[in-house]
Write a protein that holds these residues in place. Structure first.
Motif, PDB file in Angstrom:
ATOM      1  N   SER A 214      32.491  39.482  42.239  1.00  0.00           N
ATOM      2  CA  SER A 214      33.751  40.501  42.809  1.00  0.00           C
ATOM      3  C   SER A 214      34.986  40.273  43.346  1.00  0.00           C
ATOM      4  N   TYR A 215      35.131  38.936  44.410  1.00  0.00           N
ATOM      5  CA  TYR A 215      36.314  38.383  44.625  1.00  0.00           C
ATOM      6  C   TYR A 215      36.481  38.454  43.584  1.00  0.00           C
TER       7      TYR A 215
ATOM      8  N   PHE B 161      36.397  38.367  40.098  1.00  0.00           N
ATOM      9  CA  PHE B 161      37.061  38.604  38.148  1.00  0.00           C
ATOM     10  C   PHE B 161      37.075  40.590  39.211  1.00  0.00           C
ATOM     11  N   GLU B 162      36.867  41.043  39.894  1.00  0.00           N
ATOM     12  CA  GLU B 162      37.262  41.893  40.567  1.00  0.00           C
ATOM     13  C   GLU B 162      38.749  42.591  41.346  1.00  0.00           C
ATOM     14  N   GLU B 163      39.083  41.993  42.922  1.00  0.00           N
ATOM     15  CA  GLU B 163      39.781  42.154  43.781  1.00  0.00           C
ATOM     16  C   GLU B 163      41.090  41.044  43.852  1.00  0.00           C
TER      17      GLU B 163
ATOM     18  N   LYS C 115      43.450  38.670  41.179  1.00  0.00           N
ATOM     19  CA  LYS C 115      43.465  38.223  39.216  1.00  0.00           C
ATOM     20  C   LYS C 115      43.619  36.990  39.116  1.00  0.00           C
TER      21      LYS C 115
END
Length: 129
Positions: free
Chosen positions: A103-104, A106-108, A110
């Motif tokens: 999550s950190y 790859f999602e949160e 860039k």
């Protein structure tokens, strides 16, 4: 004292073109179940290696629950040629921390907002996961 020392071979560990020397030293630590000291921990955290086996071994040697180290351990767990690395990486992985790491990284965040080491490990994680 062994010639295979992270602390005494800092230049070889950190030099970009020293894959062979670095892997010999790291593999020695892994094969002999050597625990790293704080100086060696700092050196390994500075290492910007993109070779999968070395990334995985570093993850095992660091043996911490950081988000970045979870990605290293996944890379090590997917190694098909080093049974000890694969087995140890799998045993150290924590699925909850891995979920947070994905999550950190790859999602949160860039790619461009990550430091160099995080970018390398994220890129190599993408190849094996």
């Amino acid at each position: 004292m062994s010639t295979y020392s992270i602390e005494n071979s800092k230049d070889s560990i950190l030099r970009p073109n020293s894959e062979f020397e670095r892997r010999i030293i790291l593999q020695y630590y892994l094969d002999n179940d050597i625990k790293i000291n704080e100086i060696e921990r700092g050196i390994l955290n500075e290492c910007h290696v993109s070779e999968h086996e070395s990334i995985g071994i570093i993850g095992c040697l660091l043996d911490d629950k950081s988000l970045l180290n979870s990605l290293r351990l996944v890379i090590g767990a997917n190694n098909r040629s080093n049974f000890k690395l694969s087995t140890l990486s799998n045993s150290l992985l924590d699925s909850e921390i891995l979920k947070k790491a994905v999550s950190y990284y790859f999602e949160e965040n860039k790619y461009d907002s990550l430091n160099r080491n995080e970018q390398i490990i994220r890129r190599e994680f993408n190849i094996v996961y």
